[in-house]
Write a protein that holds these residues in place. Structure first.
Motif, mmCIF file in Angstrom:
data_model
loop_
_atom_site.group_PDB
_atom_site.id
_atom_site.type_symbol
_atom_site.label_atom_id
_atom_site.label_comp_id
_atom_site.label_asym_id
_atom_site.label_seq_id
_atom_site.Cartn_x
_atom_site.Cartn_y
_atom_site.Cartn_z
ATOM 1 N N GLY A 177 82.492 66.672 36.550
ATOM 2 C CA GLY A 177 81.691 66.877 36.058
ATOM 3 C C GLY A 177 80.816 65.917 36.095
ATOM 4 N N TYR A 178 81.419 64.028 35.939
ATOM 5 C CA TYR A 178 79.674 63.404 37.360
ATOM 6 C C TYR A 178 81.222 62.773 37.689
ATOM 7 C CZ TYR A 178 76.185 64.660 33.299
ATOM 8 O OH TYR A 178 75.537 65.555 32.896
ATOM 9 N N PHE A 179 81.030 61.954 38.393
ATOM 10 C CA PHE A 179 81.401 60.840 39.541
ATOM 11 C C PHE A 179 80.315 59.623 39.942
ATOM 12 C CE2 PHE A 179 83.195 59.314 43.743
ATOM 13 C CZ PHE A 179 84.499 59.840 43.685
ATOM 14 N N ILE A 180 81.649 58.422 39.206
ATOM 15 C CA ILE A 180 81.085 57.117 39.395
ATOM 16 C C ILE A 180 81.730 56.213 39.884
ATOM 17 C CG2 ILE A 180 79.680 56.131 37.804
ATOM 18 C CD1 ILE A 180 79.353 57.226 35.671
ATOM 19 N N VAL A 181 81.367 55.309 41.055
ATOM 20 C CA VAL A 181 81.630 54.070 41.810
ATOM 21 C C VAL A 181 81.406 53.424 40.843
ATOM 22 C CG1 VAL A 181 82.555 53.554 44.341
ATOM 23 C CG2 VAL A 181 82.889 56.300 43.470
ATOM 24 N N ASN A 182 81.747 52.213 40.450
ATOM 25 C CA ASN A 182 81.427 51.084 39.981
ATOM 26 C C ASN A 182 82.019 49.761 40.774
ATOM 27 O OD1 ASN A 182 79.567 49.062 38.522
ATOM 28 N ND2 ASN A 182 80.043 49.922 36.871
ATOM 29 N N LYS A 183 82.846 49.906 42.031
ATOM 30 C CA LYS A 183 83.703 49.252 41.493
ATOM 31 C C LYS A 183 83.651 47.514 42.200
ATOM 32 C CE LYS A 183 87.201 50.071 44.778
ATOM 33 N NZ LYS A 183 88.822 49.836 43.644
ATOM 34 N N SER A 184 83.948 46.830 42.023
ATOM 35 C CA SER A 184 83.611 45.131 41.680
ATOM 36 C C SER A 184 84.228 44.572 43.793
ATOM 37 C CB SER A 184 84.558 44.039 41.020
ATOM 38 O OG SER A 184 85.800 44.113 41.094
ATOM 39 N N ASN A 185 83.992 43.670 43.776
ATOM 40 C CA ASN A 185 84.338 43.128 45.334
ATOM 41 C C ASN A 185 84.029 43.773 46.447
ATOM 42 O OD1 ASN A 185 85.145 40.919 44.125
ATOM 43 N ND2 ASN A 185 87.038 41.977 42.937
ATOM 44 N N ASN A 186 83.267 45.324 46.125
ATOM 45 C CA ASN A 186 82.767 45.883 47.552
ATOM 46 C C ASN A 186 84.155 46.336 47.754
ATOM 47 O OD1 ASN A 186 80.474 46.297 48.954
ATOM 48 N ND2 ASN A 186 81.751 45.315 50.652
ATOM 49 N N GLY A 187 84.601 47.228 47.027
ATOM 50 C CA GLY A 187 85.735 48.105 47.564
ATOM 51 C C GLY A 187 85.633 49.238 47.186
ATOM 52 N N GLN A 208 72.789 65.070 31.563
ATOM 53 C CA GLN A 208 73.209 63.733 30.656
ATOM 54 C C GLN A 208 72.691 62.569 32.100
ATOM 55 O OE1 GLN A 208 76.206 63.489 28.085
ATOM 56 N NE2 GLN A 208 75.849 61.997 27.016
ATOM 57 N N GLY A 209 72.110 62.185 32.589
ATOM 58 C CA GLY A 209 72.143 60.995 33.667
ATOM 59 C C GLY A 209 72.520 61.571 34.609
ATOM 60 N N SER A 210 72.611 60.418 35.680
ATOM 61 C CA SER A 210 72.995 61.073 37.199
ATOM 62 C C SER A 210 74.112 61.561 36.947
ATOM 63 C CB SER A 210 72.468 59.769 38.059
ATOM 64 O OG SER A 210 71.063 59.598 37.545
ATOM 65 N N ILE A 211 73.968 62.672 38.296
ATOM 66 C CA ILE A 211 75.720 63.429 38.095
ATOM 67 C C ILE A 211 76.181 61.875 38.727
ATOM 68 C CG2 ILE A 211 74.809 65.073 37.148
ATOM 69 C CD1 ILE A 211 74.998 66.164 39.674
ATOM 70 N N PHE A 212 75.927 61.901 40.215
ATOM 71 C CA PHE A 212 76.399 61.129 41.477
ATOM 72 C C PHE A 212 75.786 59.559 41.053
ATOM 73 C CE2 PHE A 212 76.501 59.745 45.641
ATOM 74 C CZ PHE A 212 78.260 59.449 46.300
ATOM 75 N N GLN A 213 77.085 58.804 41.235
ATOM 76 C CA GLN A 213 76.123 57.628 40.789
ATOM 77 C C GLN A 213 77.488 56.460 41.692
ATOM 78 O OE1 GLN A 213 75.582 55.833 36.524
ATOM 79 N NE2 GLN A 213 75.370 58.434 36.208
ATOM 80 N N LEU A 214 76.586 55.778 42.758
ATOM 81 C CA LEU A 214 77.278 54.649 44.035
ATOM 82 C C LEU A 214 76.466 53.072 42.980
ATOM 83 C CD1 LEU A 214 77.120 56.132 46.791
ATOM 84 C CD2 LEU A 214 78.973 55.604 45.680
ATOM 85 N N VAL A 244 67.575 72.773 34.371
ATOM 86 C CA VAL A 244 67.178 71.672 34.535
ATOM 87 C C VAL A 244 67.197 71.073 36.052
ATOM 88 C CG1 VAL A 244 66.319 71.549 32.282
ATOM 89 C CG2 VAL A 244 68.181 70.063 33.435
ATOM 90 N N ASN A 245 65.981 70.132 36.231
ATOM 91 C CA ASN A 245 67.113 69.409 37.548
ATOM 92 C C ASN A 245 67.905 68.272 37.324
ATOM 93 O OD1 ASN A 245 66.001 71.272 39.758
ATOM 94 N ND2 ASN A 245 63.575 70.573 39.115
ATOM 95 N N GLN A 246 68.888 67.800 37.976
ATOM 96 C CA GLN A 246 69.860 66.097 37.770
ATOM 97 C C GLN A 246 69.752 65.821 39.110
ATOM 98 O OE1 GLN A 246 73.667 68.208 36.166
ATOM 99 N NE2 GLN A 246 73.174 69.267 37.678
ATOM 100 N N ASN A 247 70.249 64.120 38.801
ATOM 101 C CA ASN A 247 69.679 63.175 39.761
ATOM 102 C C ASN A 247 70.871 62.630 40.140
ATOM 103 O OD1 ASN A 247 67.264 63.518 38.778
ATOM 104 N ND2 ASN A 247 67.541 61.862 37.162
ATOM 105 N N ILE A 248 70.900 62.067 41.066
ATOM 106 C CA ILE A 248 71.673 60.867 42.168
ATOM 107 C C ILE A 248 71.060 59.402 42.505
ATOM 108 C CG2 ILE A 248 72.740 63.387 43.568
ATOM 109 C CD1 ILE A 248 72.240 61.719 45.634
ATOM 110 N N LEU A 249 72.431 58.835 41.874
ATOM 111 C CA LEU A 249 71.640 57.609 41.917
ATOM 112 C C LEU A 249 72.669 56.238 42.829
ATOM 113 C CD1 LEU A 249 69.870 55.359 40.091
ATOM 114 C CD2 LEU A 249 71.600 55.177 38.363
ATOM 115 N N ILE A 250 72.063 55.436 43.150
ATOM 116 C CA ILE A 250 72.139 54.967 44.222
ATOM 117 C C ILE A 250 71.505 53.481 44.095
ATOM 118 C CG2 ILE A 250 73.047 54.330 47.228
ATOM 119 C CD1 ILE A 250 72.825 57.246 46.932
#
Length: 373
Positions: A281-291, A306-312, A335-341
């Motif tokens: 549904g949504y794919f979010i990468v939020n890793k510390s230490n540049n993992g 409901q927010g950006s569907i793909f988030q780096l 509606v159109n959806q977003n990605i967030l980098i």
């Protein structure tokens, strides 16, 4: 060894006496166990089982569980700070102590069909495992409390084949809130699904995350259903993952328009493995230490407004020669959806793709190298 269903009390064995009870060459069955004198003891050697139809009381003396298993076969109460190796509930409710009198699990705690915790969760020693083996749908209760600290929550959780664990639990129709402490749950180690785990799906009401410190494995007989989609509600029912994602062929995954959040704290890779296209549904990468999150599967991400569907947000994504397809047009809400980098490095610029992408946007870069602003 107790060979019949009897009351076995152990108040008479002095310290160092040669005839203290040891369960070693065969299993034992008793109605209840009481250890209530200084120097009295009960020990279990090897992997033997002690089955109890009644209570276990430790008010003085000692109990050494060894590598054995204590199995409660009826409604029972444990009194005293008892440390179990393996613990089973095969029928009825088990009441454990709390505070200084809380029982501890260092091995495997199994809830079988008809069993449940009536009051007070055990302390989960690091490396311990909570196993659901009811063969039916089981509503999560006091055996898995809220919190996120060692001993408070289980280390590993296994759902056996034929069992469905329901985390979407609210107070019952009587309005009894005495045992209700929110729906979000945390385990520090691995989640292994031979059976199914549901957070409610599209018709559910679960509004808090499931946090898995280790790996999630959906076996060929298992399944995972995330929470419901509520655009008007800021609360969510996503899954946060600190380890790897492994989905075996034959197992099922229903994202229910919720997110899988890869947020492992170390620099070690988190891998996504599936023999096919995993649908998120949504794919979010939020890793510390540049993992790094490394794909060993193709992916399709569809979202639902409901927010950006793909988030780096932080870390790097390695597509590893795989494809990732984003459905930018939400066909449900039209509606159109977003990605967030956030941040930029290497091949990608920091930007948000919105209405310019009318249908599907395919990411074809081999590696994303990103860091937070």
């Amino acid at each position: 060894t107790v060979t019949g269903v009897q009351t076995c009390a152990l108040p008479i064995f002095a310290s160092g006496a040669p005839r203290y009870p040891v369960i070693s060459t065969s299993d034992a069955v008793a109605k209840s166990i009481t250890i209530n004198a200084a120097g009295a003891s009960l020990a279990m050697n090897t992997t033997r089982k002690l089955s109890l139809a009644g209570n276990f009381t430790l008010s003085a003396g000692s109990f050494d569980a060894g590598d054995g298993t204590v199995s409660f076969t009826g409604s029972s109460t444990v009194t005293g700070a008892v440390t179990f190796n393996n613990l089973e509930i095969t029928s009825g409710g088990l009441t454990l102590g709390s505070g200084l009198g809380a029982s501890s699990i260092r091995g495997i705690f199994t809830i079988n069909n008809g069993g449940f915790i009536a009051a007070s969760a055990p302390k989960y020693i690091s490396g311990s495992t909570l196993v659901y083996n009811t063969g039916s749908t089981f509503a999560r209760a006091d055996e898995w409390p809220s919190g996120n600290t060692p001993e408070t929550v289980p280390h590993h959780v296994i759902v056996r084949a034929g069992t469905t664990l329901n985390l979407d639990v609210k107070p019952g129709p009587t309005g009894d809130n005495s045992h209700y402490d929110g729906e979000g749950r945390t385990l520090l180690g691995d989640l292994d699904l031979y059976g199914a785990l549901t957070m409610g799906g599209n018709s559910g009401t679960m509004a808090e995350d499931l946090v898995v410190g280790g790996n999630v494995t959906i076996r060929n007989t298992g399944g995972l259903v995330l929470g419901s989609q509520k655009p008007s509600d800021s609360k969510i029912a996503d899954i946060q993952l600190g380890g790897n994602w492994l989905h075996e062929t034959g197992g099922t995954f229903d994202a229910s328009r919720r997110a899988v959040i890869f947020n492992g704290s170390s620099t070690a890779e988190q891998t996504v493995t599936f023999n096919g296209t995993e649908i998120f549904g949504y794919f979010i990468v939020n890793k510390s230490n540049n993992g790094i999150v490394k794909m060993v599967a193709d992916a399709f991400i569809y979202g639902a407004n409901q927010g950006s569907i793909f988030q780096l947000l932080n870390g790097r994504l390695d597509l590893n020669g795989r494809s990732m397809t984003l459905q930018i047009r939400d066909t449900i809400n039209n509606v159109n959806q977003n990605i967030l980098i956030e941040g930029s490095a290497g091949n990608l610029r920091s930007e948000e793709h919105t209405s310019e992408l009318q249908s599907q946007f395919r990411i074809s870069y081999a590696v994303f190298c990103l860091k937070k602003k």
